[in-house]
Design a protein around this motif. Structure first.
Motif, mmCIF file in Angstrom:
data_model
loop_
_atom_site.group_PDB
_atom_site.id
_atom_site.type_symbol
_atom_site.label_atom_id
_atom_site.label_comp_id
_atom_site.label_asym_id
_atom_site.label_seq_id
_atom_site.Cartn_x
_atom_site.Cartn_y
_atom_site.Cartn_z
ATOM 1 N N VAL A 107 63.854 63.272 76.685
ATOM 2 C CA VAL A 107 64.777 63.121 75.556
ATOM 3 C C VAL A 107 64.045 62.443 74.404
ATOM 4 N N THR A 111 67.828 59.225 71.215
ATOM 5 C CA THR A 111 68.748 59.390 72.341
ATOM 6 C C THR A 111 68.436 58.387 73.445
ATOM 7 N N LEU A 115 71.065 55.517 74.952
ATOM 8 C CA LEU A 115 71.430 55.400 76.363
ATOM 9 C C LEU A 115 71.079 54.027 76.915
ATOM 10 N N THR A 150 78.506 57.768 76.564
ATOM 11 C CA THR A 150 77.422 58.153 77.466
ATOM 12 C C THR A 150 77.697 59.510 78.099
ATOM 13 N N ALA A 154 75.320 62.761 77.875
ATOM 14 C CA ALA A 154 74.889 63.413 79.106
ATOM 15 C C ALA A 154 75.286 64.889 79.123
ATOM 16 N N ALA A 157 72.892 66.749 76.871
ATOM 17 C CA ALA A 157 71.555 66.784 77.463
ATOM 18 C C ALA A 157 71.504 67.729 78.658
ATOM 19 N N TRP A 163 68.950 66.563 81.758
ATOM 20 C CA TRP A 163 69.714 65.572 82.518
ATOM 21 C C TRP A 163 68.803 64.557 83.187
ATOM 22 N N VAL A 166 68.298 61.729 80.880
ATOM 23 C CA VAL A 166 69.495 60.891 80.783
ATOM 24 C C VAL A 166 69.567 59.936 81.963
ATOM 25 N N CYS A 169 66.921 57.195 81.687
ATOM 26 C CA CYS A 169 67.253 56.188 80.663
ATOM 27 C C CYS A 169 68.390 55.278 81.129
ATOM 28 N N GLY A 283 74.287 63.868 70.913
ATOM 29 C CA GLY A 283 73.655 62.552 70.946
ATOM 30 C C GLY A 283 74.183 61.630 69.873
#
Length: 300
Positions: A107, A111, A115, A150, A154, A157, A163, A166, A169, A283
């Motif tokens: 990512v 972003t 996160l 969030t 997600a 993403a 994913w 995500v 992070c 995002g």
């Protein structure tokens, strides 16, 4: 930021002290925001664990020089203090750094910052539970709003098959929060400089198994990538974490962590200016909700 610090200032603290705490927190926020961009720029040349090793090794050397200059090399620690330092060094300095490095391979920097910025909520909840800082209705509402943000990030993403980034992070956010909680207790037994200095040394030792891989990658890495890793070690790590420890020792963990909601905004701006990266619509919308949730959670 000064207002946030004012609400938690210790009895008898002067305005000069409040200003120093606010300046230290602000410096940490700015340097940590730049770290997301630097990691993204270096990530293609150095893999997650070797990059973490180089970053923390540089930080350990830098802090050793600072400690020697301040004649703080000889530090007497109790067994409990050393174990606390080792715990947050492994979870925060080593674990968080590796997880974030890996996450930013999937990512963009903005972003990732959005996160990871869930960490202040985790800290606030944990501080209320374990450090007696209490809970509030705003904390519960803010947590739900941030979790919704969030979920939106997600969703976007995952649609782009990011994913894994995500999840990495989010893992980094959990490790970050755990590190802050342990460090808060650690600072009751040792001063900030000694805590972060020894923490970097322990984290570097933990990552030593990746020395051969780091050596191989450095042979083909560009000068810019190496300088970026050195920047991460000197500024966001050595200076940024020292400034954070200074502020954390002087105010409660939950309220201080709230100032880090500025990190994603700065990271998004720097990412756009330096890397031409802008988070997706998912995002940005999710990030706004995350920041709104954090802001709501910290209302008095």
């Amino acid at each position: 930021m000064t207002d946030l610090v004012e609400t938690a200032r210790p009895t008898g603290a002067s305005r000069t002290d409040i200003g120093k705490i606010a300046a230290a927190a602000g410096l940490a926020v700015m340097l940590w925001a730049s770290a997301f961009v630097a990691i993204r720029g270096v990530g293609n040349a150095l893999s997650p664990a070797p990059l973490a090793l180089l970053r923390l090794g540089v930080a350990a050397v830098t802090l050793t020089v600072i400690a020697a200059a301040r004649r703080a090399v000889r530090v007497r620690l109790s067994r409990k203090a050393f174990l606390l330092i080792a715990a947050y060094a492994v979870l925060w300095l080593a674990g968080y750094t590796v997880a974030l490095n890996a996450g930013e391979r999937h990512v963009d920097a903005g972003t990732a910052a959005l996160l990871v910025n869930l960490a202040p909520l985790i800290v606030a909840v944990a501080a209320g539970k374990f450090l007696g800082e209490g809970f509030s209705r705003s904390l519960i509402v803010g947590s739900l709003v941030a979790l919704g943000g969030t979920a939106i990030i997600a969703t976007g993403a995952t649609a782009q098959r990011d994913w894994a980034g995500v999840l990495l992070c989010l893992l980094a956010a959990v490790l970050y929060a755990a590190g802050v909680m342990i460090q808060k207790v650690t600072l009751r037994h040792v001063d900030g400089l000694a805590a972060i200095w020894l923490g970097c040394v322990v984290a570097t030792v933990v990552l030593l198994p990746w020395v051969p891989r780091l050596a191989g990658e450095l042979q083909v890495a560009s000068v810019g990538a190496v300088l970026g890793a050195v920047y991460l070690g000197v500024f966001p790590t050595a200076i940024g974490f020292t400034a954070w420890a200074y502020a954390l020792r002087r105010m409660n963990a939950g309220r201080l962590s709230a100032v880090t909601y500025a990190v994603p905004a700065v990271s998004v701006m720097l990412s756009w200016l330096l890397l031409a990266e802008i988070p997706t619509a998912y995002g940005l919308v999710g990030g706004v909700l995350c920041l709104t949730g954090v802001a709501i959670s910290r209302r008095r």
